[in-house]
Design an enzyme around this catalytic site. Structure first.
Site, PDB file in Angstrom:
ATOM      1  N   SER A  35       0.811  -1.221   0.000  1.00 29.77           N
ATOM      2  CA  SER A  35       0.000   0.000   0.000  1.00 29.77           C
ATOM      3  C   SER A  35       0.844   1.269   0.000  1.00 29.77           C
ATOM      4  O   SER A  35       0.368   2.325  -0.426  1.00 29.77           O
ATOM      5  CB  SER A  35      -0.932   0.013   1.208  1.00 29.77           C
TER       6      SER A  35
ATOM      7  N   HIS B  44      -1.584   5.457   8.432  1.00 33.20           N
ATOM      8  CA  HIS B  44      -1.366   4.266   7.626  1.00 33.20           C
ATOM      9  C   HIS B  44      -0.855   4.642   6.224  1.00 33.20           C
ATOM     10  O   HIS B  44      -1.126   5.725   5.731  1.00 33.20           O
ATOM     11  CB  HIS B  44      -2.676   3.484   7.527  1.00 33.20           C
TER      12      HIS B  44
ATOM     13  N   SER C 216      -1.568   4.318   3.038  1.00 38.85           N
ATOM     14  CA  SER C 216      -2.308   4.961   1.937  1.00 38.85           C
ATOM     15  C   SER C 216      -2.623   6.429   2.232  1.00 38.85           C
ATOM     16  O   SER C 216      -2.294   7.294   1.418  1.00 38.85           O
ATOM     17  CB  SER C 216      -3.591   4.199   1.583  1.00 38.85           C
TER      18      SER C 216
ATOM     19  N   GLU D 272     -11.117   6.289  25.518  1.00 36.68           N
ATOM     20  CA  GLU D 272     -12.138   5.245  25.305  1.00 36.68           C
ATOM     21  C   GLU D 272     -11.766   3.920  25.968  1.00 36.68           C
ATOM     22  O   GLU D 272     -12.623   3.208  26.475  1.00 36.68           O
ATOM     23  CB  GLU D 272     -12.332   5.046  23.786  1.00 36.68           C
TER      24      GLU D 272
ATOM     25  N   GLU E  94     -10.280   5.593  17.033  1.00 35.49           N
ATOM     26  CA  GLU E  94      -9.723   4.382  17.641  1.00 35.49           C
ATOM     27  C   GLU E  94      -8.240   4.638  17.898  1.00 35.49           C
ATOM     28  O   GLU E  94      -7.615   5.460  17.226  1.00 35.49           O
ATOM     29  CB  GLU E  94      -9.861   3.172  16.701  1.00 35.49           C
TER      30      GLU E  94
ATOM     31  N   ASP F  41      -5.380   0.091  -4.619  1.00 37.97           N
ATOM     32  CA  ASP F  41      -3.924   0.143  -4.676  1.00 37.97           C
ATOM     33  C   ASP F  41      -3.358  -1.159  -5.231  1.00 37.97           C
ATOM     34  O   ASP F  41      -2.377  -1.163  -5.956  1.00 37.97           O
ATOM     35  CB  ASP F  41      -3.322   0.487  -3.312  1.00 37.97           C
TER      36      ASP F  41
HETATM   37 ZN   LIG Z   1      -2.468  -5.157   2.566  1.00 37.04          ZN
END
Ligand SMILES: [Zn+2]
Ligand SMILES: *[C@@H]1O[C@H](CO)[C@@H](O)[C@H](O)[C@H]1NC(C)=O
Ligand SMILES: *[C@@H]1O[C@H](CO)[C@@H](O)[C@H](O)[C@H]1NC(C)=O
Ligand SMILES: *[C@@H]1O[C@H](CO)[C@@H](O)[C@H](O)[C@H]1NC(C)=O
Ligand SMILES: *[C@@H]1O[C@H](CO)[C@@H](O)[C@H](O)[C@H]1NC(C)=O
Length: 525
Positions: free
Chosen positions: A114, A175, A177, A238, A288, A381
């Site tokens: 990615s 992340h 991407s 949380e 999160e 991707d």
């Molecule tokens: Zn992957």
């Protein structure tokens, strides 16, 4: 409606008499049904016109790991969730007029990841496996080789052109991407400062979370990834047992909010819902500590869906007269970024529900924007070794079994993986529809791997809006960034020769033009 017309066939050729049920519209038995349908599609095709105007807005929908078999299976699932056979259903992306294929390899790897692919489709330059926002002159893990080899994303260039920009993802916002939109990193895993290698620290490379708040000024940032933003001394709001992961003591959210007007940070759905887009120019929502949960497992009271995040993003971004750039990723973890993660786990159901949610977001975006001034691109991707086949009757559940037995006299699911955690060690177990439709079911695979792998085959690019006809043929993945930059006349195509955007057309120059035309036509009467 003749839906659910059922015909019972008896297997004539088999010694054991097999019965199965087909489910389709009665009209399909008639040649005129297909001829009319083909005729209508033909006239639609004859009427497709290129929109040669400038794109005011750019939206890129990235289905992480959404190969063509995933698109087909998600289409059928969407139809089946609506009580139909499914095969005849159209996804929203299926209705886009222009398509191309994208060659996804990285410079140093046939099977891409990615990070290298995001650098291609976001920055227009192919990179090495595991690296982001840098050219292939930067080997993976070599921080010192980063400097001077940074490449800039279309998001960054759109911001420089005065547009508002945003990223929405179901994974952590750091992340690979989403990160290639704003960061330059020799290792996609350098999420926070505690993830940096000694060499990276020595040579002055910054972690991706740091770059998120210090590089391009991004108006909307929605996804997961709280832990990389807070020091180890800060408890997660949380999950009380969870803490921030920064060793440098920095509170990056505070840093981001500094010197911004009408800026908000939220971490739960109630606060997110309370955000008024007309009074907000900057929004960071991190729902999160790491990735968001799968659509199938999402706690709707705590986390917004991908569609909800995207909708809020568009409403904040489209206040800018110069337009906007928005990146929306469904990786299949938070809300949209988890197609990929579901496949890696060998769990097709998670990946496919995620893809249906992704398509719903694409449909909602179409309601919030105009095809006349907004270029929308949907692509992946890379693919996965997810395959979908076998002797399945029309309307067979996407998660169901073939109607014929395998040579071991057992049933098999029509969705399978080429490798991964679904590996069968020893005798293949039998399977039935109730077992294979379980949310946690892993489809069988012949090669043992803890994580199922990406695929190597091309993925599709779907496009609509101004200049979307640029998407044609089989292209290098890096072409996507070039076509999008050209459509919006952002660097390096600031001198593109496109007609003014449609929204601009109602402005004074057009008015004068129209008055002139009116005058001419009156004179000629
Ligand atoms: Zn992957
Ligand atoms: C890292 O890159 C630098 C600069 O290009 C180079 O001099 C060095 O040899 C590389 N290090 C490794 C371990 O490959
Ligand atoms: C397969 O099962 C055998 C016997 O239980 C075990 O020794 C072996 O490690 C297993 N192989 C894999 C790849 O799980
Ligand atoms: C499906 O297989 C499971 C596990 O072998 C079994 O417990 C269950 O009864 C089967 N269900 C049907 C409908 O055959
Ligand atoms: C665009 O056109 C201007 C004016 O003609 C020129 O100065 C500039 O160098 C051009 N920019 C590019 C990137 O070609």
């Amino acid at each position: 409606m003749a839906w659910k017309h059922k015909i019972i066939f008896t297997g004539l050729l088999s010694l054991i008499s097999v019965q199965w049920t087909l489910s389709f519209s009665e009209e399909e038995l008639d040649a005129s049904y297909w001829n009319n349908k083909g005729n209508q599609a033909l006239y639609n095709a004859l009427n497709v016109q290129s929109n040669l105007h400038l794109a005011k807005n750019l939206i890129l929908f990235l289905g992480d790991g959404m190969g063509v078999p995933t698109v087909t299976a998600a289409r059928i699932l969407k139809g089946q969730l609506a009580g139909k056979s499914g095969e005849e259903t159209s996804l929203v992306m299926d209705t886009f007029p222009h398509l191309a294929l994208s060659k996804t390899y990285n410079v140093d790897q046939q099977m891409p990841d990615s990070a290298g692919t995001a650098t291609a489709y976001l920055c227009g330059v192919k990179a090495n496996y595991g690296t982001l926002g840098v050219s292939a002159s930067t080997p993976r893990n070599n921080c010192s080789a980063t400097f001077g080899h940074e490449v800039e994303s279309v998001l960054h260039r759109a911001k420089r052109a005065g547009k508002s920009v945003g990223i929405v993802t179901t994974t952590r916002v750091q992340h690979a991407s989403p990160a290639a939109n704003y960061a330059h990193s020799a290792n996609r895993g350098w999420y926070g400062d505690s993830d940096l290698s000694d060499e990276a620290v020595q040579n002055g490379c910054r972690d991706i979370a740091y770059q998120l708040v210090h590089n391009t000024e991004i108006n909307v940032i929605l996804g997961g990834g709280r832990q990389y933003m807070f020091p180890t001394t800060v408890q997660d709001p949380e999950y009380p047992t969870y803490k921030g992961s920064r060793n440098d003591g920095q509170d990056l959210v505070k840093e981001w909010l500094k010197n911004k007007e009408d800026a908000k940070y939220v971490w739960n759905k109630a606060d997110f819902d309370a955000v008024n887009p007309s009074k907000t120019n900057f929004l960071m929502g991190l729902f999160e500590p790491k990735d968001c949960r799968y659509e199938l497992d999402r706690d709707a009271s705590m986390d917004p869906s991908l569609t909800e995040m995207m909708e809020k993003a568009i409403k904040i971004l489209n206040k800018n007269d110069k337009g906007f750039y928005l990146f929306v990723e469904d990786k299949s973890d938070c809300f949209l970024g988890r197609i990929d993660h579901g496949h890696h786990a060998g769990q097709a159901k998670k990946a496919l529900y995620e893809t249906v949610e992704f398509d719903r977001a694409i449909g909602r975006a179409a309601e919030l924007t105009s095809e006349l001034d907004t270029m929308t691109v949907v692509t992946a991707d890379h693919s996965h070794v997810f395959a979908f086949g076998g002797y399945s009757a029309r309307g067979n559940s996407v998660f169901g079994v073939s109607r014929e037995l395998a040579d071991d006299n057992k049933k098999f699911t029509t969705a399978v993986y080429g490798n991964g955690p679904g590996y069968v060690n020893g005798t293949r177990p039998d399977v039935n529809d109730s077992v294979s439709s379980d949310n946690e079911y892993r489809q069988q695979a012949p090669v043992p791997l803890g994580s199922e792998t990406h695929g190597i085959e091309d993925v599709a690019i779907f496009a609509k809006g101004p200049m979307s006809h640029l998407f044609h043929g089989v292209q290098e993945q890096s072409y996507i960034a070039h076509a999008m930059a050209y459509a919006a006349c952002v660097e390096p195509y600031v001198n593109c020769t496109l007609l003014p955007n449609y929204a601009g057309l109602i402005h004074p120059s057009l008015l004068l033009h129209l008055i002139g035309l009116l005058f001419l036509s009156l004179c000629s009467v």
